[in-house]
Each structure stands twice: as C-alpha cells, then as structure tokens.
Design an enzyme around this catalytic site. Structure first.
Site: not given
Length: 520
Positions: A137, A287
């Site tokens: 995160q 990605d």
C-alpha cells in the site's frame, strides 16, 4: 516440505470458492478437459450447493481467494486459450484493491526495515493510504528535507503468504502436466515458474526501484513520457520512496478535457511509448493499467508501479517487429515463416496452411478503427489457432500480450477512433528499416564476427555443452523437482491404487483451477 494433503486442502478450498461463483460450470462440458477433471468439477459444484444457471463471476472468485490469486487473475485476463473468452473478458475487470493494513503496522514496518526511528527519514506520513493493493500500500509523505514523496510499503507477512500459495501452484502444476495432451501443451509448470519469478521481483522493492531506474534511462530521449525519481536513501527491500506526482490519472477523461489536453495525441504517444520500450529497448512496463498512468499539465505521461516488467531479447524483438508489420501490411506468408523460424510452430505443419489461418485472423482487422475491431480480438483469434497448429505456450511473450491489451484499452478511451495498426505501422516500419536493413545487417555482422573471434578460445573448450539447438524462445528457468503422488511405491505406505486415485484427484483439481483461471 509441504505435505500433499495440505496442497489438496488448499486446492479444494479454492475450487469451492470458484464453484460458488459459478466459475467452474464451463469446464463440465469442455471437451479438452480429461474426464476425471469434469467429474471433480461437478463434485465441487455439488459440495458448494451451486446450480449451473447464473452468470459466472471469475473476478469475484479470484478476489475472494486472496492476493496471489488476484495477481494470477490479472495475468490470465489475456489468456483466452486457457480460461476461455468469457472468463478472460471478466477478469479484465479484476481490480487489485484490498482493505488497507492499519497505519500502526505500516509505521512499525518502515522503522524496522531501516533500523532507525521514523522521524529521521520522514517529517510526516499521511495515515490514510492513497492506494492499497494485494502486495503493498502507498502513503503520501514529506521527507525531512521537505520533498513530497510516495511511500510504498509491503504488507506485513505477504512474502510468506505468496510463498505458501506458489508451493501449491508448483505441486498442482506438476500433477496437471502429468496428464499429458492439452494440459502438457499449455506448459503449466513453466507458466508457474515464470509467475514465481515475476512475483519474487514484485516482493523486493529494491528491484522495482532498479527497474524504474533502468526504464528511465531507456526512455530518456523520448519526449512526453517520464518516470518518477527514486529516493534511494529511503528505499529498501520492503519500502520504496519516489517523488510525488501532481497530475491527473489518465482514466479521468473529463478532467483531461477540462485542462485542454489533446487526447488523440496522448493516445498516440502512449502507443508509441509502449512500442519503443518493447521493440527498441526490449524492456517494458508490463503493468500499464489506468491506475498506473498519469498526465501532467503539459501533456507528459508519467508511469508508476514497476513491479512487473517484461524483457525480450533482440532476436525475439526482430521476430515480433516483423510479425506486427506483416499483419499490418497483409504479408501473412512472412508472418507464418517467422513462426516456423522461431520454432513456435512445429516443422511438420504447413507454412501455407498456417498463413491462411493467420489471414482469417488478420484480414478483418485491417483498415478499421479499434472501436470496431481490436488488437485484443486479434489475440483471441491467434489463440484460437494455436491448438490446431500445436503451438506451445510461450511464457516470455505473455506479459507482452497482456500489456498490448492494456495499452489498447486506454488508447481507445482517449480516442475511440484510434487505429492501432495505422498508429503502430510507421514506427515498426522505421525500426525494421534501421535494425534489419542492409547497413544495419552489415554492422551487426561485423560486430557478431568480432565478438565470436574474441570468444573463440573459450567456445572451443565449451562447444559440446554450450550450443544446444534453440528456437525463438529463450532458455527457460529450471523447474522445481516436484514428487508426484503417483510415483510413490507401496512400501512407503498405502496401495498403488490409492496413490493413483489421489494423484488423479490432485491433477484434476489443478486442471479445473487452471482451465478456469486459478493457476495459469
């Protein structure tokens, strides 16, 4: 070593999760699935008390299974040859979002990883994350010298969780491949080996920082595309610190329009940036979804999150460029010849027949905007003919295929009328001219001959074991030695029949998971 019963328990639990979301219904009627697999899938559906009717929720099933499955689901979104077109399309919606870890744990993890008090590194850190994914995160922070930064922190315990799941993937893949036939052609063991390598890279944030640095060097001369600066003093294996990006996400079309951005130009720049990375450098951001791309006020595209990177060697890039150019110009015979040269297609097939199959895929695409036909659809068509021509899965190209679909999707949102062929062709044609033209060929030959001469003494000593016949795929990584339950002998306990039944059960569970999007 993890016991077979543990692997079977995990596979059963995952299978029930898939069944509850009707993600296993299609396999019951799949003619390519071995009969034991279809029976086990039906049993999983009965155990979960789930009927055949209803819309399958593949993305929801992956999300419920856990972080490793989320990553697999995202990678399988471009594998309709394995999971089917319906599942692949559904998995494209799979978002890597999870509830955040409490900030107290994040603070402790950062301090422990550096071995110093947190205040010696950062003046402040926002306790509310700006993003929480399956592996890490991100929090906004300010360094002690006043710079705004993004701080990416691995979830505590995530490395151990991935290691456990991947062990089961390896075990199940070995049993699946033992079935032979279609399961062997898809090479699940090699697929899992590559997935393990990719995830190990994502789980070491120093390697992500290094990838960002390498990509920044490779794209330094490309106008309108940049990589955030790495703060190496505040980066280690569990923490990555980069400059904070004040820009608009590329998915916020209305905000970009309000800024007066030239959306068609940004779309074209995105496509060319990807081609530059993949074909010219052979090292690309794999990605490139909407959450990882931003647009600054001057129209510059800024990419973030470099945990997944793709790499293609020079010979494979030459083949790739010729394949793309051949499809854009309708030279299907040359495209077919390249597949045989690269040994993607076994030599006992006909080049002419393969060229005709390629024409059936490529001809409907030419001259039409992506809103009508797309590269993604072309890939679906190519996957459909691989089985007919016994093409084995090429894991080194999977990331490229996945990224092509991502780039196309974003470019289409920016400019629905963009034609990927027309946008790509001039760049690919120029690269072929520069890299494969007469002058380039002579220069490359001189370089290769000189290098060969300098290596001659060592080559003579090692010629017997250093020159195996190779095709277009690079040398594959070593696969782990996974003992099959069917290989055990009676004296080790249990009957031969018992182990055969257990082995079929394990392989069946694995095939069901692979064929419908769990293992890959």
């Amino acid at each position: 070593m993890t016991q077979p019963a543990t692997h079977l328990f995990r596979l059963l639990k995952w299978g029930i999760t898939l069944a509850r979301r009707r993600a296993l219904v299609g396999i019951e009627n799949d003619p390519n699935a071995p009969p034991p697999v279809r029976r086990l899938v039906k049993l999983a559906r009965w155990i979960s008390f789930t009927g055949k009717s209803g819309t399958p929720d593949y993305a929801g099933a992956f999300r419920a299974i856990g972080p490793a499955a989320i990553k697999l689901g995202q990678s399988l979104a471009t594998r309709p040859d394995i999971v089917g077109e319906e599942a692949a399309n559904n998995l494209l919606s799979l978002q890597d979002n999870l509830p955040p870890v409490p900030f107290s744990e994040i603070e402790a993890s950062i301090a422990a990883s550096f071995g110093v008090p947190l205040e010696t590194l950062f003046r402040e850190i926002d306790p509310d994350p700006v993003g929480a994914a399956s592996i890490a995160q991100v929090h906004k922070g300010v360094t002690t010298d006043g710079r705004e930064v993004a701080i990416k922190v691995l979830r505590p315990g995530i490395r151990e969780k991935f290691a456990r799941d991947i062990q089961t993937y390896e075990w199940a893949a070995a049993h699946l491949e033992a079935f032979g036939g279609e399961a062997e052609r898809l090479r699940p063991r090699l697929t899992i080996a590559n997935f393990k390598r990719w995830t190990n890279s994502e789980l070491d944030l120093r390697r992500e920082a290094a990838s960002a640095s390498e990509l920044a060097e490779g794209m330094a001369g490309i106008e309108g595309y940049r990589i955030p600066e790495i703060d190496w003093d505040r980066t280690n294996g569990r923490v990555l610190t980069v400059e904070w990006i004040n820009a608009v996400k590329i998915s916020r079309i209305e905000e970009l329009k309000a800024q007066g951005q030239d959306l068609p130009h940004i779309a074209e720049r995105l496509v060319i940036s990807f081609l530059t990375q993949a074909i010219s450098a052979g090292f690309f951001h794999a990605d490139m979804h909407q959450g990882n791309l931003f647009v600054e006020e001057d129209g510059t595209i800024v990419a973030i999150d470099f945990g997944i990177m793709g790499r293609i060697d020079r010979r494979a890039r030459q083949w790739l460029a010729e394949i793309l150019y051949g499809l854009t110009t309708g030279n299907y015979k040359r495209v077919a010849e390249i597949h045989f040269e690269a040994q993607y297609v076994p030599s006992y097939h006909s080049v002419g027949e393969f060229a005709t199959a390629l024409r059936a895929v490529g001809e409907p695409m030419r001259g039409k905007p992506v809103s009508e036909l797309s590269v993604g659809q072309m890939l679906d068509g190519l996957f459909a003919i691989t089985r007919d021509f016994d093409m084995q899965t090429q894991p080194h190209l999977l990331l490229l295929q996945k990224t092509m679909v991502m780039v196309e999707g974003i470019a289409t949102q920016l400019n629905p009328q963009i034609n990927m062929w027309d946008t790509s062709a001039p760049y690919v044609r120029g690269w072929i001219r520069d890299e494969l033209g007469p002058e380039a060929a002579v220069a490359e030959r001189i370089k290769e001959d000189t290098q060969t001469f300098l290596r001659l003494p060592d080559l003579i000593r090692r010629i017997e074991d250093r020159f195996p016949a190779k095709g277009g795929a690079p040398e594959q990584p070593p696969l782990p030695d996974v003992p099959l339950m069917t290989d055990r002998k009676p004296r080790e306990g249990g009957s031969v029949l018992g182990y055969l039944i257990a082995g079929v059960a394990g392989a069946g569970a694995m095939f069901g998971a692979v064929a419908l999007g769990l293992i890959g």
